[in-house]
Scaffold this motif. Structure first.
Motif, PDB file in Angstrom:
ATOM      1  N   LEU A  20       0.688  -1.146  -0.179  1.00 60.17           N
ATOM      2  CA  LEU A  20      -0.045  -0.044   0.050  1.00 60.17           C
ATOM      3  C   LEU A  20       0.824   1.246  -0.059  1.00 60.17           C
ATOM      4  N   SER A  21       1.904   1.196   0.637  1.00 59.86           N
ATOM      5  CA  SER A  21       2.841   2.410   0.770  1.00 59.86           C
ATOM      6  C   SER A  21       3.401   2.627  -0.693  1.00 59.86           C
ATOM      7  N   LEU A  22       3.800   1.345  -1.250  1.00 63.72           N
ATOM      8  CA  LEU A  22       4.281   1.690  -2.922  1.00 63.72           C
ATOM      9  C   LEU A  22       3.260   2.114  -3.640  1.00 63.72           C
ATOM     10  N   LEU A  23       2.027   1.811  -3.479  1.00 68.64           N
ATOM     11  CA  LEU A  23       0.878   2.277  -4.337  1.00 68.64           C
ATOM     12  C   LEU A  23       0.435   3.596  -4.088  1.00 68.64           C
ATOM     13  N   ALA A  24       0.613   3.937  -2.903  1.00 64.08           N
ATOM     14  CA  ALA A  24       0.430   5.422  -2.472  1.00 64.08           C
ATOM     15  C   ALA A  24       1.382   6.344  -3.076  1.00 64.08           C
ATOM     16  N   TRP A  25       2.558   6.084  -3.084  1.00 67.42           N
ATOM     17  CA  TRP A  25       3.645   6.901  -3.781  1.00 67.42           C
ATOM     18  C   TRP A  25       3.473   7.093  -5.052  1.00 67.42           C
ATOM     19  N   ALA A  26       2.971   5.964  -5.830  1.00 65.06           N
ATOM     20  CA  ALA A  26       2.921   5.930  -7.129  1.00 65.06           C
ATOM     21  C   ALA A  26       1.676   6.713  -7.710  1.00 65.06           C
ATOM     22  N   ARG A  27       0.706   7.013  -6.745  1.00 66.45           N
ATOM     23  CA  ARG A  27      -0.494   7.874  -7.042  1.00 66.45           C
ATOM     24  C   ARG A  27      -0.201   9.401  -6.608  1.00 66.45           C
ATOM     25  N   ARG A  28       0.875   9.436  -5.954  1.00 67.65           N
ATOM     26  CA  ARG A  28       1.141  10.662  -5.324  1.00 67.65           C
ATOM     27  C   ARG A  28       0.499  12.059  -6.092  1.00 67.65           C
ATOM     28  N   ASN A  29       1.053  12.167  -7.442  1.00 68.61           N
ATOM     29  CA  ASN A  29       0.843  13.337  -8.170  1.00 68.61           C
ATOM     30  C   ASN A  29      -0.882  13.466  -8.456  1.00 68.61           C
ATOM     31  N   ARG A  51       8.063  -7.782  -7.641  1.00 65.06           N
ATOM     32  CA  ARG A  51       7.057  -8.816  -7.480  1.00 65.06           C
ATOM     33  C   ARG A  51       5.646  -8.332  -8.144  1.00 65.06           C
ATOM     34  N   LEU A  52       5.406  -6.987  -7.912  1.00 62.58           N
ATOM     35  CA  LEU A  52       4.066  -6.692  -8.092  1.00 62.58           C
ATOM     36  C   LEU A  52       4.086  -5.843  -9.603  1.00 62.58           C
ATOM     37  N   GLY A  53       5.216  -5.749  -9.919  1.00 61.89           N
ATOM     38  CA  GLY A  53       5.264  -5.154 -11.328  1.00 61.89           C
ATOM     39  C   GLY A  53       5.513  -3.646 -11.272  1.00 61.89           C
ATOM     40  N   LEU A  54       5.793  -2.975 -10.042  1.00 60.31           N
ATOM     41  CA  LEU A  54       5.481  -1.525  -9.813  1.00 60.31           C
ATOM     42  C   LEU A  54       6.774  -0.717 -10.356  1.00 60.31           C
ATOM     43  N   ASP A  55       6.475   0.199 -10.903  1.00 63.05           N
ATOM     44  CA  ASP A  55       7.800   1.182 -11.207  1.00 63.05           C
ATOM     45  C   ASP A  55       7.696   2.342  -9.997  1.00 63.05           C
ATOM     46  N   VAL A  56       8.419   1.999  -9.048  1.00 66.69           N
ATOM     47  CA  VAL A  56       8.500   2.738  -7.843  1.00 66.69           C
ATOM     48  C   VAL A  56       9.989   2.930  -7.369  1.00 66.69           C
ATOM     49  N   LEU A  74      10.515   7.432  -3.817  1.00 66.68           N
ATOM     50  CA  LEU A  74      10.017   6.915  -2.492  1.00 66.68           C
ATOM     51  C   LEU A  74      11.099   7.024  -1.258  1.00 66.68           C
ATOM     52  N   PRO A  75      10.881   8.073  -0.472  1.00 67.68           N
ATOM     53  CA  PRO A  75      11.899   7.903   0.527  1.00 67.68           C
ATOM     54  C   PRO A  75      11.976   6.922   1.634  1.00 67.68           C
ATOM     55  N   VAL A  76      13.018   6.176   1.902  1.00 68.69           N
ATOM     56  CA  VAL A  76      12.817   5.067   2.831  1.00 68.69           C
ATOM     57  C   VAL A  76      13.947   5.410   3.977  1.00 68.69           C
ATOM     58  N   ILE A  77      13.612   5.579   5.234  1.00 69.54           N
ATOM     59  CA  ILE A  77      14.362   5.618   6.371  1.00 69.54           C
ATOM     60  C   ILE A  77      14.651   4.292   6.701  1.00 69.54           C
ATOM     61  N   PRO A  78      16.008   3.678   6.453  1.00 71.40           N
ATOM     62  CA  PRO A  78      16.286   2.176   6.513  1.00 71.40           C
ATOM     63  C   PRO A  78      16.344   1.976   7.953  1.00 71.40           C
ATOM     64  N   LEU A  79      15.603   0.620   8.171  1.00 69.73           N
ATOM     65  CA  LEU A  79      15.649  -0.077   9.493  1.00 69.73           C
ATOM     66  C   LEU A  79      17.044  -0.938   9.377  1.00 69.73           C
ATOM     67  N   ALA A  80      17.306  -1.055  10.589  1.00 69.24           N
ATOM     68  CA  ALA A  80      18.495  -1.856  10.778  1.00 69.24           C
ATOM     69  C   ALA A  80      18.323  -3.419  10.881  1.00 69.24           C
ATOM     70  N   GLU A  81      16.655  -3.524  11.136  1.00 66.72           N
ATOM     71  CA  GLU A  81      16.426  -4.807  11.066  1.00 66.72           C
ATOM     72  C   GLU A  81      15.958  -5.511   9.627  1.00 66.72           C
ATOM     73  N   ALA A  82      16.696  -6.416   8.905  1.00 63.36           N
ATOM     74  CA  ALA A  82      16.314  -6.739   7.765  1.00 63.36           C
ATOM     75  C   ALA A  82      15.150  -7.825   7.974  1.00 63.36           C
ATOM     76  N   THR A  83      14.433  -7.797   6.882  1.00 62.01           N
ATOM     77  CA  THR A  83      13.324  -8.678   6.847  1.00 62.01           C
ATOM     78  C   THR A  83      13.262  -9.883   5.523  1.00 62.01           C
ATOM     79  N   ARG A 315      -6.302  -2.381  -2.089  1.00 65.45           N
ATOM     80  CA  ARG A 315      -6.607  -1.180  -2.393  1.00 65.45           C
ATOM     81  C   ARG A 315      -5.719  -0.243  -1.412  1.00 65.45           C
ATOM     82  N   PRO A 316      -5.242   0.859  -1.843  1.00 65.55           N
ATOM     83  CA  PRO A 316      -4.756   1.761  -0.920  1.00 65.55           C
ATOM     84  C   PRO A 316      -5.559   2.903  -0.362  1.00 65.55           C
TER      85      PRO A 316
END
Length: 338
Positions: A20-29, A51-56, A74-83, A315-316
């Protein structure tokens, strides 16, 4: 009015929050979204985007850089904890990253680096399995707000353009509600709601409508005595505090359009009494707002949706509404502080 970016948490990385975060940024404008930065594992977001075929495009950055990057990545504040989370497969191993994302979002807002906290959905069961000591998301936010002392009382308000409604009792069995519902709880909830509407929504004299607990608000005691003994005294006490409170009203006549025009927020006595009307009116666009905290917090009004995560059908809308409302509330606070 220029504001810092919003702090958007990762949520459970196996749920729908990251996509949803990715989709929201894609619709920002197209939607005129305010700048936000995700506190997340950037590699996980990159895998999910592919995986989702998003151009983000994603960019790892600090808070002071997030605003200028938002237009192009999309700005990302990186977490030290990888997932290594896979969509739809929740795992306790991801809990520390989920918790860290929340605590870092709160810290960023309290330090003036971000304008508000917007939280993606979490799964309490996953956190509990990892030893999480708080009843839920909201209680953890209140704990962080308390700085090790007595935490503030958080109040959940469900909001859309047509309705704002607050359940006085929330996630408890229906049979427990009458014992938990006290005049003091209703009054304190109403006080926090009125203050929140003034402070963050710019409503100078908030109008509160209180529902009854029983059908027909007790029908003069024929259908239960709680409305006369508990709810009505709360209305009187709120009015004594200078708050425009009314009721108790039969809940079945409170939520049609003409009735909604008569109040700014409705206080319902239990969970479904509040959530059924707002989910009927705005199932995809409702926002969960936490009042009573020393910072703004909004979130989508839905859960992790593990069953559809990673399938490209989430849906975002609710997250987008939460981002817009958080920015609106932040602007109101900034205006009031001028």
């Amino acid at each position: 009015m220029s504001l810092p970016p919003l702090a958007l948490t990762q949520g459970d990385p196996a749920g729908v929050g990251p996509e949803l975060s990715l989709l929201a940024w894609a619709r920002r404008n197209a939607l005129g979204l305010p700048p936000f930065a995700c506190i997340a594992d950037i590699d996980h977001l990159a895998r999910l985007s592919r995986r989702l075929g998003l151009d983000v495009p994603l960019v790892a950055c600090d808070w002071d850089e997030a605003g200028r990057h938002f237009a192009t990545a999309l700005p990302v504040i990186p977490l030290a904890e990888a997932t290594a989370a896979e969509p739809g497969r929740p795992a306790p191993a991801t809990a520390q990253g989920t918790i860290a994302s929340i605590s870092r979002a709160v810290a960023a807002v309290r330090q003036g680096q971000a304008a508000a906290v917007v939280t993606n959905p979490i799964a309490k069961s996953v956190l509990y399995a990892a030893g999480f000591a708080h009843p839920g998301h909201t209680e953890y936010l209140a704990h962080l707000a308390g700085d090790g002392g007595t935490p503030p009382m958080p109040v959940m308000m469900l909001w859309c353009d047509e309705l704002a409604v607050v359940p006085v009792t929330i996630h408890v069995p229906l049979r427990a509600v009458p014992d938990l519902l006290t005049t003091e709880l209703i009054v304190e909830t109403g006080r926090i709601v009125a203050e929140g509407l003034k402070r963050s929504f710019g409503i100078a004299n908030p109008r509160l409508a209180l529902s009854g607990l029983n059908p027909h608000a007790g029908e003069s005691g024929a259908l239960g005595g709680e409305d006369a003994a508990v709810v009505a005294p709360a209305v009187t006490a709120l009015r004594a505090l200078g708050i425009d409170a009314r009721g108790p009203y039969p809940a079945d006549t409170m939520f049609h359009a003409r009735a909604r025009a008569g109040y700014d927020a409705a206080l319902a006595m239990y969970h479904d009494q509040a959530l059924i009307p707002i989910k009927t009116i705005a199932f995809d666009e409702g926002v969960n707002v936490t009042l009573g905290l020393p910072f703004i917090r909004t979130s989508p009004d839905h859960g992790t949706a593990f069953d559809i995560a990673g399938k490209g059908i989430a849906r975002p809308d609710s997250l987008i509404a939460a981002l817009k409302l958080a920015a609106r509330m932040a602007r109101q606070l900034a205006k009031a502080a001028e």
